[in-house]
Motif scaffolding. Structure first.
Motif, PDB file in Angstrom:
ATOM      1  N   ASP A  76       1.164  -0.968  -0.303  1.00 22.88           N
ATOM      2  CA  ASP A  76       0.164   0.185   0.305  1.00 22.88           C
ATOM      3  C   ASP A  76       0.998   1.329   0.263  1.00 22.88           C
ATOM      4  OD1 ASP A  76      -1.902   2.125   0.279  1.00 22.88           O
ATOM      5  OD2 ASP A  76      -2.514   0.960   2.565  1.00 22.88           O
ATOM      6  N   TRP A  77       1.128   1.056  -1.256  1.00 24.05           N
ATOM      7  CA  TRP A  77       2.299   2.935  -1.258  1.00 24.05           C
ATOM      8  C   TRP A  77       1.417   4.118  -0.596  1.00 24.05           C
ATOM      9  CZ3 TRP A  77       0.806   6.814  -4.231  1.00 24.05           C
ATOM     10  CH2 TRP A  77      -0.803   7.484  -5.290  1.00 24.05           C
ATOM     11  N   ARG A  78       0.605   4.110  -0.939  1.00 21.51           N
ATOM     12  CA  ARG A  78      -0.422   4.879   0.307  1.00 21.51           C
ATOM     13  C   ARG A  78      -0.450   5.553   1.673  1.00 21.51           C
ATOM     14  NH1 ARG A  78      -5.760   4.209  -2.885  1.00 21.51           N
ATOM     15  NH2 ARG A  78      -5.346   1.808  -2.225  1.00 21.51           N
ATOM     16  N   ALA A  79      -0.071   4.278   2.039  1.00 18.71           N
ATOM     17  CA  ALA A  79      -0.084   4.772   3.790  1.00 18.71           C
ATOM     18  C   ALA A  79       0.118   5.580   3.968  1.00 18.71           C
ATOM     19  CB  ALA A  79       0.106   2.859   3.976  1.00 18.71           C
ATOM     20  N   ALA A  80       1.322   6.346   3.505  1.00 18.03           N
ATOM     21  CA  ALA A  80       2.467   7.262   4.368  1.00 18.03           C
ATOM     22  C   ALA A  80       1.557   8.569   3.854  1.00 18.03           C
ATOM     23  CB  ALA A  80       4.198   6.958   3.837  1.00 18.03           C
ATOM     24  N   PRO A  81       1.618   9.796   5.099  1.00 17.40           N
ATOM     25  CA  PRO A  81       1.502  10.582   4.255  1.00 17.40           C
ATOM     26  C   PRO A  81       2.284  11.176   3.489  1.00 17.40           C
ATOM     27  CG  PRO A  81       1.978  10.640   6.637  1.00 17.40           C
ATOM     28  CD  PRO A  81       2.206   9.530   6.353  1.00 17.40           C
ATOM     29  N   ARG A  82       2.315  11.880   2.065  1.00 19.05           N
ATOM     30  CA  ARG A  82       3.319  12.451   1.598  1.00 19.05           C
ATOM     31  C   ARG A  82       4.010  11.159   1.031  1.00 19.05           C
ATOM     32  NH1 ARG A  82       5.435  18.413   3.338  1.00 19.05           N
ATOM     33  NH2 ARG A  82       6.718  17.732   1.545  1.00 19.05           N
ATOM     34  N   PRO A  83       3.423  10.196   0.398  1.00 15.71           N
ATOM     35  CA  PRO A  83       4.547   9.075   0.532  1.00 15.71           C
ATOM     36  C   PRO A  83       5.641   9.281  -0.498  1.00 15.71           C
ATOM     37  CG  PRO A  83       2.386   9.044  -0.900  1.00 15.71           C
ATOM     38  CD  PRO A  83       2.645   9.413  -0.766  1.00 15.71           C
ATOM     39  N   GLY A  84       5.835  10.129  -1.025  1.00 19.04           N
ATOM     40  CA  GLY A  84       7.312  10.600  -2.219  1.00 19.04           C
ATOM     41  C   GLY A  84       8.184  10.828  -1.611  1.00 19.04           C
ATOM     42  N   ARG A  85       7.890  11.758   0.155  1.00 23.59           N
ATOM     43  CA  ARG A  85       8.903  12.299   0.862  1.00 23.59           C
ATOM     44  C   ARG A  85       9.725  11.439   1.006  1.00 23.59           C
ATOM     45  NH1 ARG A  85       6.858  15.708   5.535  1.00 23.59           N
ATOM     46  NH2 ARG A  85       6.114  13.823   5.930  1.00 23.59           N
ATOM     47  N   LEU A 202       7.343   3.483  11.802  1.00 26.03           N
ATOM     48  CA  LEU A 202       6.508   4.000  12.692  1.00 26.03           C
ATOM     49  C   LEU A 202       6.113   5.608  12.921  1.00 26.03           C
ATOM     50  CD1 LEU A 202       8.298   3.141  15.454  1.00 26.03           C
ATOM     51  CD2 LEU A 202       6.050   2.365  14.726  1.00 26.03           C
ATOM     52  N   HIS A 203       6.990   6.289  11.723  1.00 24.54           N
ATOM     53  CA  HIS A 203       6.368   7.788  11.294  1.00 24.54           C
ATOM     54  C   HIS A 203       5.810   7.949  10.111  1.00 24.54           C
ATOM     55  CE1 HIS A 203      10.097   8.848  14.461  1.00 24.54           C
ATOM     56  NE2 HIS A 203       9.502  10.463  14.526  1.00 24.54           N
ATOM     57  N   SER A 204       6.037   7.051   9.240  1.00 26.09           N
ATOM     58  CA  SER A 204       5.010   7.288   8.392  1.00 26.09           C
ATOM     59  C   SER A 204       4.152   6.223   8.298  1.00 26.09           C
ATOM     60  CB  SER A 204       6.048   6.871   6.837  1.00 26.09           C
ATOM     61  OG  SER A 204       6.734   5.036   6.989  1.00 26.09           O
ATOM     62  N   THR A 205       4.085   5.690   9.210  1.00 23.37           N
ATOM     63  CA  THR A 205       3.374   4.371   8.811  1.00 23.37           C
ATOM     64  C   THR A 205       2.751   3.521   7.555  1.00 23.37           C
ATOM     65  OG1 THR A 205       1.274   5.483   8.299  1.00 23.37           O
ATOM     66  CG2 THR A 205       1.893   6.285  10.237  1.00 23.37           C
ATOM     67  N   THR A 209       7.805   1.329   3.542  1.00 28.93           N
ATOM     68  CA  THR A 209       8.671   3.022   3.300  1.00 28.93           C
ATOM     69  C   THR A 209       9.764   1.660   3.680  1.00 28.93           C
ATOM     70  OG1 THR A 209       7.013   5.080   3.609  1.00 28.93           O
ATOM     71  CG2 THR A 209       9.179   4.434   4.906  1.00 28.93           C
ATOM     72  N   ALA A 210       9.238   0.571   5.042  1.00 26.73           N
ATOM     73  CA  ALA A 210      10.300  -0.158   4.744  1.00 26.73           C
ATOM     74  C   ALA A 210      11.129  -1.203   3.834  1.00 26.73           C
ATOM     75  CB  ALA A 210       9.553  -1.038   6.268  1.00 26.73           C
ATOM     76  N   ARG A 251       9.631  11.297  18.357  1.00 34.18           N
ATOM     77  CA  ARG A 251       8.481  10.338  18.883  1.00 34.18           C
ATOM     78  C   ARG A 251       7.729  10.306  17.163  1.00 34.18           C
ATOM     79  NH1 ARG A 251       4.883  14.334  22.462  1.00 34.18           N
ATOM     80  NH2 ARG A 251       6.816  13.598  23.931  1.00 34.18           N
ATOM     81  N   PRO A 252       7.089   8.680  17.151  1.00 30.33           N
ATOM     82  CA  PRO A 252       6.318   8.834  15.943  1.00 30.33           C
ATOM     83  C   PRO A 252       5.314   9.304  15.613  1.00 30.33           C
ATOM     84  CG  PRO A 252       6.614   6.881  17.050  1.00 30.33           C
ATOM     85  CD  PRO A 252       7.427   7.751  17.419  1.00 30.33           C
ATOM     86  N   PHE A 253       4.394   9.182  14.973  1.00 29.35           N
ATOM     87  CA  PHE A 253       3.007   9.797  15.068  1.00 29.35           C
ATOM     88  C   PHE A 253       1.846   9.295  15.639  1.00 29.35           C
ATOM     89  CE2 PHE A 253       4.371  10.838  10.044  1.00 29.35           C
ATOM     90  CZ  PHE A 253       4.832  12.655  10.377  1.00 29.35           C
ATOM     91  N   SER A 254       1.026   9.471  16.068  1.00 32.74           N
ATOM     92  CA  SER A 254       0.111   8.526  16.814  1.00 32.74           C
ATOM     93  C   SER A 254      -0.584   7.723  15.641  1.00 32.74           C
ATOM     94  CB  SER A 254      -0.372   9.873  17.980  1.00 32.74           C
ATOM     95  OG  SER A 254      -0.899  10.745  16.789  1.00 32.74           O
TER      96      SER A 254
END
Length: 255
Positions: A76-85, A202-205, A209-210, A251-254
């Motif tokens: 799922d490439w859309r899971a992260a906010p601003r995935p390209g970054r 944990l930051h990108s959710t 990304t991993a 601190r990762p995103f909640s």
């Protein structure tokens, strides 16, 4: 996959034990059949084992459709906010470590050939390593990271999974013909890389990304000129990078 939460009953210990058990036939095959290439033993095919272990555990202990959801999270490439970054950062960090390792060895006076970069070779390598990384991260990240992080916190989770990941690789490293110092250095790098991967996830959710970070690390290692790669140098640089990323943005995103 917004709104997704980790099932409380997932057991990283089960995943680790099952992954190691499933890897034994690959280790035995590596001892008998030798190498896939100059640098990869047959036992490297054990990359599928974390995925198989995660699927078996999810199928047995979770509701119908859980295996599909697990696999969807990996791609799922859309899971992260601003995935390209996040994906760009996931590529830049391990490649930066490899470039830094090359620069340090040049400064130390070692005789090194020029960096070998092929516009054709890099995409092919990345595609192959992306598949292998997706198989591993289905287990290490999609299945195991959240329950470990909930109990121990992100840095300790990175160390726990990193040490597990490193020990899991010792047999293939030895079967590839590497000595104790090389293996020790590579294990150090492996632990540091896992700390970074846990931080990115944990930051990108985003599990993807991993996967991208894992694949980029393998590409960087493969492009290192010849047999001049020194994991002791690379591991030391990776440790510094891991410490910087977890202290600069702890601190990762909640969720």
């Amino acid at each position: 996959m917004s709104g997704w939460t980790e099932p409380d009953h997932r057991s990283p210990v089960r995943l680790i034990a099952l992954t190691f058990a499933l890897s034994v036939p690959f280790w035995l095959a590596g001892a008998v059949a030798g190498r896939l290439s100059e640098t990869l033993p047959v036992s490297a095919l054990m990359a599928c084992c974390p995925l198989l272990a995660a699927m078996l555990l999810v199928r047995r202990h979770e509701p119908r459709g859980a295996v599909k959801r697990l696999l969807q999270r990996v791609v799922d490439w859309r899971a992260a906010p601003r995935p390209g970054r996040w994906h760009a950062l996931a590529i830049a960090l391990p490649l930066g470590v490899m470039a830094g390792s090359y620069a340090v060895m040049v400064l130390l006076g070692r005789s090194l050939p020029g960096l070998r970069v092929s516009l054709v070779e890099v995409p092919l390598l990345f595609a192959v390593f992306l598949v292998a990384a997706a198989c591993e991260e289905a287990g290490w990240t999609a299945y195991a990271t959240d329950p470990l992080s909930a109990r121990w916190g992100p840095p300790v989770t990175g160390v726990i999974l990193g040490v597990t990941w490193a020990v899991w690789h010792i047999v293939p490293y030895a079967q590839a013909g590497h000595g104790p110092l090389w293996i020790a250095g590579q294990c150090l790098y492996t632990v540091a890389l896992r700390v970074v991967i846990v931080w990115l996830y944990l930051h990108s959710t985003s599990v993807l990304t991993a996967v991208v970070c894992h694949a980029a690390s393998n590409v960087g290692w493969s492009l290192f000129p010849g047999s001049h790669y020194d994991p002791v140098v690379t591991g030391g640089i990776a440790i510094v990078v891991a410490l910087l990323v977890v202290t600069a943005w702890p601190r990762p995103f909640s969720r």
